[in-house]
Design a protein around this motif. Structure first.
Motif: not given
Length: 206
Positions: A52, A56, A90, A92-93, A109, A130, A180, A190-191, A193
Motif C-alpha cells: 500500500w 501511495l 502520511v 490515507s483513506h 493508514y 476520515s 491513490v 486518497q492520501a 502529506t
C-alpha cells in the motif's frame, strides 16, 4: 492483489477520547456510532503494509513528480521508515470497497507523525471515518477539497482546519492531497502529506 491494507471485517469498539475527531461518539446505532474494523498495525510480520505504501508513493510521483517523505530521486522506499516518520505526515483513506454513503471513506493508514498530530493510536485511527478529522463546520469545505482532488488528481497547496481526538484545533498548511491509483488507473483512495512541524495550533483564548 489486494492493495488496501484494510481488509479485516472484524469490528472493534475502540474509539478515540474527547471530541472523537469533531463529533462525540455514541455507542448506539447510526453512521457515526458504527463499530470500526480492526486492522493489523504495520510491523515486520506484514512488511509494514509495503504494498500500500508503494502505491501511495508511485501515485504521488506520477501525479506530482514528488516522492513520499521528500526522498531524493532514486532513493529506495522504506515502508518501515514511512511508518516511523515523526514529522512528515502520511495519511490515507480507502475508496475501494465503495464506502457506505452514510459513513464516508475510512482511514486505512496513518504514520507516526499523523497519529501523533491527531492524538490517536493505530487501532483508533484506522477504520475511523476520515471526515471526523474536521469539525462539523469545516466538513463542507473538506468535501469540496476532496471533490477537486478526485476531478484533477491532486492539489499541492491545501490549507485547512483540523481537530485532534482531544479537541485541539490546528491549521494544516502546504498539504499535498492526491488520488491513490493502481497501475490500471483505478482510484483506490486518497492520501495527504504535510509537515507536522509547519502546523499552526489554534489557541482558544478565554
Amino acid at each position: 492483489p489486494n492493495l488496501n491494507p484494510n481488509p479485516n471485517p472484524n469490528p472493534s469498539p475502540r474509539l478515540g477520547p474527547g471530541l472523537g475527531f469533531g463529533l462525540r461518539l455514541g455507542s448506539g446505532s447510526g453512521s457515526d456510532g458504527a463499530p470500526l474494523p480492526s486492522v493489523a498495525e504495520p510491523s515486520p510480520a506484514n512488511d509494514y503494509h509495503a504494498e500500500w505504501v508503494s502505491v501511495l508513493d508511485s501515485s504521488l510521483r506520477e501525479l506530482t513528480g514528488r516522492n513520499l517523505l521528500d526522498r531524493p530521486s532514486g532513493e529506495a522506499l522504506d515502508a518501515a521508515a514511512v511508518y516511523a516518520e515523526d514529522d512528515i505526515v502520511v495519511l490515507s483513506h480507502a475508496l475501494i470497497p465503495a464506502p457506505d454513503p452514510d459513513v464516508g471513506p475510512m482511514f486505512n493508514y496513518g504514520n507516526a507523525a499523523g497519529r501523533n498530530l491527531f492524538e490517536v493510536d493505530w487501532p483508533t485511527l484506522v477504520g475511523l471515518p476520515s471526515r471526523r478529522s474536521a469539525e462539523l463546520g469545516e466538513r463542507a469545505e473538506r468535501e469540496r477539497l476532496l471533490n477537486t482532488v478526485e476531478a484533477q488528481g491532486y492539489i499541492d497547496d491545501y490549507r485547512g482546519i483540523r481537530i485532534s481526538s482531544t479537541g485541539r484545533r490546528f491549521w494544516i498548511q502546504q498539504a499535498v492531497v492526491w488520488n491513490v491509483i493502481d497501475d490500471s488507473g483505478r482510484v483506490l483512495g486518497q492520501a495527504a502529506t504535510f509537515k507536522a512541524s509547519e502546523v499552526e495550533r489554534i489557541v482558544v483564548r478565554a
